[in-house]
Design a protein around this motif. Structure first.
Motif, mmCIF file in Angstrom:
data_model
loop_
_atom_site.group_PDB
_atom_site.id
_atom_site.type_symbol
_atom_site.label_atom_id
_atom_site.label_comp_id
_atom_site.label_asym_id
_atom_site.label_seq_id
_atom_site.Cartn_x
_atom_site.Cartn_y
_atom_site.Cartn_z
ATOM 1 N N LEU A 120 1.007 -1.094 -0.117
ATOM 2 C CA LEU A 120 0.009 -0.010 0.027
ATOM 3 C C LEU A 120 1.020 1.354 -0.241
ATOM 4 C CD1 LEU A 120 -2.840 1.143 0.129
ATOM 5 C CD2 LEU A 120 -2.601 1.144 2.713
ATOM 6 N N SER A 121 0.702 2.066 -0.924
ATOM 7 C CA SER A 121 1.639 3.114 -1.140
ATOM 8 C C SER A 121 0.843 4.160 -0.479
ATOM 9 C CB SER A 121 1.524 3.921 -2.553
ATOM 10 O OG SER A 121 2.128 5.186 -2.735
ATOM 11 N N GLY A 122 2.161 4.998 0.429
ATOM 12 C CA GLY A 122 1.838 6.165 1.425
ATOM 13 C C GLY A 122 0.857 7.212 0.652
ATOM 14 N N GLN A 123 0.923 7.181 -0.814
ATOM 15 C CA GLN A 123 -0.062 8.180 -1.475
ATOM 16 C C GLN A 123 -1.441 8.171 -0.866
ATOM 17 O OE1 GLN A 123 1.917 9.936 -3.072
ATOM 18 N NE2 GLN A 123 3.197 9.248 -4.741
ATOM 19 N N LEU A 124 -2.013 7.067 -0.387
ATOM 20 C CA LEU A 124 -3.324 6.552 -0.168
ATOM 21 C C LEU A 124 -3.677 6.500 1.338
ATOM 22 C CD1 LEU A 124 -2.952 5.243 -3.227
ATOM 23 C CD2 LEU A 124 -5.029 4.107 -2.638
ATOM 24 N N LEU A 125 -2.560 6.667 2.009
ATOM 25 C CA LEU A 125 -2.959 6.689 3.472
ATOM 26 C C LEU A 125 -3.576 7.646 3.979
ATOM 27 C CD1 LEU A 125 -1.980 4.384 5.654
ATOM 28 C CD2 LEU A 125 0.006 5.877 6.122
ATOM 29 N N ALA A 126 -4.774 7.276 4.989
ATOM 30 C CA ALA A 126 -5.272 8.315 5.653
ATOM 31 C C ALA A 126 -4.771 8.132 7.297
ATOM 32 C CB ALA A 126 -6.769 8.337 5.677
ATOM 33 N N ASN A 127 -5.214 8.983 8.132
ATOM 34 C CA ASN A 127 -4.796 8.644 9.372
ATOM 35 C C ASN A 127 -5.216 7.283 10.155
ATOM 36 O OD1 ASN A 127 -4.047 11.380 9.497
ATOM 37 N ND2 ASN A 127 -5.773 12.172 11.049
ATOM 38 N N SER A 128 -4.415 6.772 10.556
ATOM 39 C CA SER A 128 -4.460 5.117 10.684
ATOM 40 C C SER A 128 -3.876 4.894 12.117
ATOM 41 C CB SER A 128 -3.832 4.397 9.921
ATOM 42 O OG SER A 128 -4.323 4.464 8.466
ATOM 43 N N ALA A 129 -3.980 3.473 12.526
ATOM 44 C CA ALA A 129 -3.344 3.169 14.043
ATOM 45 C C ALA A 129 -2.979 1.847 13.951
ATOM 46 C CB ALA A 129 -4.666 3.275 15.094
ATOM 47 N N PHE A 130 -1.875 1.733 14.788
ATOM 48 C CA PHE A 130 -1.379 0.259 15.119
ATOM 49 C C PHE A 130 -1.816 -0.012 16.404
ATOM 50 C CE2 PHE A 130 2.251 -2.476 16.682
ATOM 51 C CZ PHE A 130 1.843 -3.747 15.861
ATOM 52 N N ARG A 131 -2.678 -0.917 16.534
ATOM 53 C CA ARG A 131 -3.514 -1.103 17.966
ATOM 54 C C ARG A 131 -2.675 -2.342 18.423
ATOM 55 N NH1 ARG A 131 -8.356 1.584 17.810
ATOM 56 N NH2 ARG A 131 -8.883 2.385 15.767
ATOM 57 N N THR A 132 -2.463 -2.172 19.915
ATOM 58 C CA THR A 132 -1.854 -3.160 20.574
ATOM 59 C C THR A 132 -2.342 -3.422 21.912
ATOM 60 O OG1 THR A 132 -0.070 -1.729 21.619
ATOM 61 C CG2 THR A 132 0.649 -2.687 19.337
ATOM 62 N N GLY A 133 -1.941 -4.248 22.750
ATOM 63 C CA GLY A 133 -2.524 -4.309 24.275
ATOM 64 C C GLY A 133 -3.718 -4.948 24.217
ATOM 65 N N ALA A 134 -4.620 -4.237 25.196
ATOM 66 C CA ALA A 134 -6.119 -4.899 25.165
ATOM 67 C C ALA A 134 -6.823 -4.336 24.038
ATOM 68 C CB ALA A 134 -6.773 -4.313 26.460
#
Length: 779
Positions: free
Chosen positions: A222-236
């Motif tokens: 996935l190219s950064g050209q298409l990226l919106a605000n996203s998240a890496f979810r960890t933990g609970a």
């Protein structure tokens, strides 16, 4: 500066000039517009999806303030806005204030930012300006701007999260993510809320066995050209995020420009990118398309050593968003790519000095994924649905030439997988203190596995099919104005072994003052084993007693403090345990980055505990930085019950990422110089010593079974640098950048292996200095 809200946003028609040359020439056409841009979007309510009128939208940069209000349909426009970094603040009585620390405005692109506000169960006089709720510590957010600013990320979100506490890399040749010393197997990839198969090129990169994996690769498709605000979810992980025990890459795609057609061209030593976007009609519907082709071979001409391998890849990604349909808002996405790497033996056998000089390896892989999502307001609630199909195929062939070959001098692997994933959920507020969410998620997968020989000998050939169904319910309670509880229950049913497991979740958050947040969390998760692992279990026949689901229990106690709007300090004490891990007496499958290739005799477990801490300053007044540190201990036990180090138990990890930008304003435009650094270090990983005498005798690599994971690699250290120069002109933005990965050329050891040509143990180093020069133009 106050501007009235504008409704609706009309699409400006532009004459399309086909061809790359026409696109580039368009960038230099004279323009009469001032050096400014507009920020626009729509404000909606999180629970119902309905528009919010009268919301105050404000952009802040130092002493500069630009403000407007959303209209009755929720639309807003802030214009004109000079290029730069801004803090986006949104406020409306009866809703929690929203804040986005870093919003980038460029002269070449209209910024479209949809905004979602959550209902606040407080009296009107208690709603505070600029005091948004602090987000959960387990939601590690990142933006497209960070992939373009942080050093040596190469626009890859998986490399971006290395700046977060507790996150390390399995090997810097690839983006496999290790969380708190647990193997990357526990990572899930989601696109627009839908799980998809591994969306990474070269999934065998950075793997000791050089065989394909299911959680990472050399570079993200996935190219950064298409990226919106996203998240890496960890933990609970909340009840919505099932089938993952370590983390979830929750990737969102941005809509295209609703105001006009815009284009991006990028050329670097890694590849060529072409992107185009624009409106579809006059109802805010948009399209966005990007194509990328690798030029990694240019790095080889500059002297960068990829171990004698030829590497190539290409991909295409697209996102279409339809705003006003009979079914509500519709979103469609496509992601497809293929990749290959080839290793050829040296022609002159007299020049062979190691096994790699006389090996022939061919690896080819491809992925295709397509999906859609839908959301619509129904009554006082919101109904959301999604459906995605992805298919993956990888083939690897290997052969040794010459004398002193291993016992098994040829290898063949083929994996195919097809996955259908779907979700349906309904969100509805009950009063001002309770939000209910009920839904179901499902994944149906069919795969074919063919590997010969296995590490322990023999051949594996199997078909795997299963369905995972996960109904769930979740509630967000406002117990007191400063005390909230998010709790849920998910039921995971796996058809492969007809098992069902209840999985509770809870997060209690106390925010006594706007600047402080305390949270106590717990979740029980599960994850389906990989197709290769299920195939090994399936070969055991009806007598097998090992589950196809592994389980996880996570507990954490955390604190967050925001003394200033641009500054955030966090800390968390955590404990996680994994159960039902297929195991032998002294090993578990979870220790491997690739497929283990041996039959388990029972079940083991693993655990990790420690402390994470971070200090983050968002981009403000030309400066940003982030400090991250973790101390942890990750152990596992096989069927003998003895605790040992996991191979990825680095015990500690630290990172510093920061940068400074200098801006020079002229009447004809704006110039910005950037200097960005990232320093990342961790303790060495563990490995099992190689028995050289037995390896020579048996003509295959033999580990010392009496010393599992007792040897340790040296400390890993890397310093990355990014230099950039951006020029903003009316109608276009140009960027030159130079990334230097491992600036000091530190020889970090990746692993040890037995070299049959040398008849001795050898070291495999990770990447040395890698320079990547890039040019980018947006218009």
């Amino acid at each position: 500066m106050s501007r009235p809200a504008i409704h609706p946003i009309s699409a400006r028609k532009c004459k399309w000039k086909p061809g790359l040359l026409g696109m580039l020439l368009l960038a230099w056409q004279p323009a009469a517009a001032q050096l400014s841009q507009s920020v626009r979007g729509r404000v909606t309510e999180g629970a119902s999806g309905r528009p919010i009128g009268g919301a105050q939208v404000e952009l802040v940069s130092g002493e500069q303030h630009y403000q407007t209000d959303s209209d009755s349909l929720g639309y807003y426009v802030v214009s004109p806005v000079p290029p730069g970094y801004y803090r986006l603040q949104v406020q409306r009585l009866g809703y929690h204030p929203y804040q986005e620390p870093e919003l980038v405005v460029e002269s070449s692109k209209v910024v479209y930012r949809p905004l979602v506000l959550q209902t606040a169960a407080v009296a009107l006089g208690e709603v505070q300006v600029g005091a948004p709720q602090l987000s959960s510590l387990h939601q590690r957010e990142f933006t497209a701007a960070q992939t373009q600013r942080f050093p040596a990320t190469f626009f890859d979100p998986a490399r971006l999260v290395l700046s977060q506490p507790g996150i390390t890399q399995a090997n810097d040749q690839a983006n496999h993510v290790v969380v708190h010393g647990l193997a990357p197997q526990g990572i899930q990839w989601r696109l627009q809320g839908l799980p998809i198969l591994n969306p990474n090129h070269l999934s065998n990169a950075g793997v000791r066995s050089d065989r394909a994996t299911g959680s990472g690769g050399g570079v993200n498709m996935l190219s950064g050209q298409l990226l919106a605000n996203s998240a890496f979810r960890t933990g609970a992980l909340s009840s919505r995020f099932g089938n993952a025990v370590s983390g979830v890459f929750d990737i969102n795609l941005r809509p295209g420009s609703a105001a006009r057609r815009e284009h991006t061209f990028q050329a670097s030593l890694l590849g060529l990118d072409l992107a185009t976007e624009g409106p579809l009609g006059a109802d805010h519907s948009t399209y966005l398309v990007n194509y990328r082709y690798s030029t990694v071979g240019l790095l080889g001409l500059l002297g960068v050593d990829f171990g004698g391998e030829s590497i190539r890849y290409q991909d295409v990604s697209a996102h279409v968003q339809l705003e006003k349909t009979a079914l509500g808002q519709l979103s469609f996405f496509v992601l497809a790519g293929n990749n290959a790497n080839e290793l050829r033996p040296l022609d002159d056998s007299l020049s062979w000095e190691q096994d790699k000089n006389r090996q022939r390896i061919d690896f080819r892989s491809s992925l295709a994924a397509a999906g859609m999502s839908q959301s619509a307001s129904i009554g006082k609630g919101q109904w959301q649905n999604g459906l995605a199909f992805s298919t993956l195929r990888s083939v690897r062939e290997q052969a040794w030439l010459g004398s002193r070959r291993p016992l098994r001098s040829q290898a063949y692997d083929r994996q195919t997988a097809r996955q259908l994933s779907a979700y349906s959920r309904y969100l509805r507020p009950l009063g001002s203190r309770l939000l209910l969410e009920a839904g179901v998620q499902a994944q149906a997968q069919h795969g074919e596995e063919h590997s010969t020989p296995l590490p322990a000998g023999g051949e594996l050939r199997a078909d795997i099919s299963y369905t995972l169904v996960q109904p769930y319910v979740q509630a967000d309670w406002v117990l007191l104005p400063a005390l909230t509880l998010q709790t849920g229950l998910r039921l995971s049913y796996l058809s492969w072994d007809q098992q069902a497991r209840p999985e509770p979740y809870g997060l209690l958050a106390w925010q006594p003052v706007p600047a402080h947040r305390f949270q106590l969390s717990y979740s029980r998760q599960s994850q389906v084993l990989s197709n290769g692992q299920l195939a090994l279990l399936q070969a055991q026949g009806p007598a097998r007693r090992i589950s196809g689901l592994i389980g996880s229990h996570y507990s954490g106690l955390g604190w967050a403090w925001r003394p200033r709007p641009v500054l955030r300090l966090t800390a968390e004490v955590f404990y996680q345990q994994l159960r039902q891990l297929p195991a032998s007496a002294r090993d578990v499958w979870w220790n491997y980055l690739g497929e283990p290739g041996w039959q388990p005799t029972g079940q083991g477990h693993a655990c990790t505990f420690g402390v994470d801490a971070s200090l983050q300053r968002s981009f403000s007044r030309g400066l940003y930085y982030q400090l991250a540190a973790s101390v942890f201990d990750a152990r596992y036990a096989g069927t003998d019950g003895q605790l040992r180090n996991t191979p990825f138990n680095s015990r500690w990890a630290g990172a510093f990422t920061g940068g400074k930008e200098w801006t020079k304003q002229k009447a004809a435009g704006q110039r910005v110089w950037g200097l960005n650094l990232r320093l990342h270090s961790r303790g060495g990983y563990y490995f099992t010593a190689i028995d050289e005498a037995q390896s020579l005798l048996q003509r295959q690599e033999v580990d010392d079974p009496s010393k599992p994971y007792q040897e340790r690699l040296p400390t890993n250290f890397s310093l990355d640098l990014r230099l950039s120069h951006t020029r903003h002109k009316p109608g276009y933005t140009r960027l030159w950048s130079l990334d230097l990965q491992n600036l000091t050329g530190t020889p970090n050891v990746g692993w040890y292996y037995y070299d049959f040509w040398k008849q001795a143990r050898s070291r495999q180093f990770q990447q040395g200095l890698i320079p990547v020069l890039a040019y980018r133009i947006q218009f």
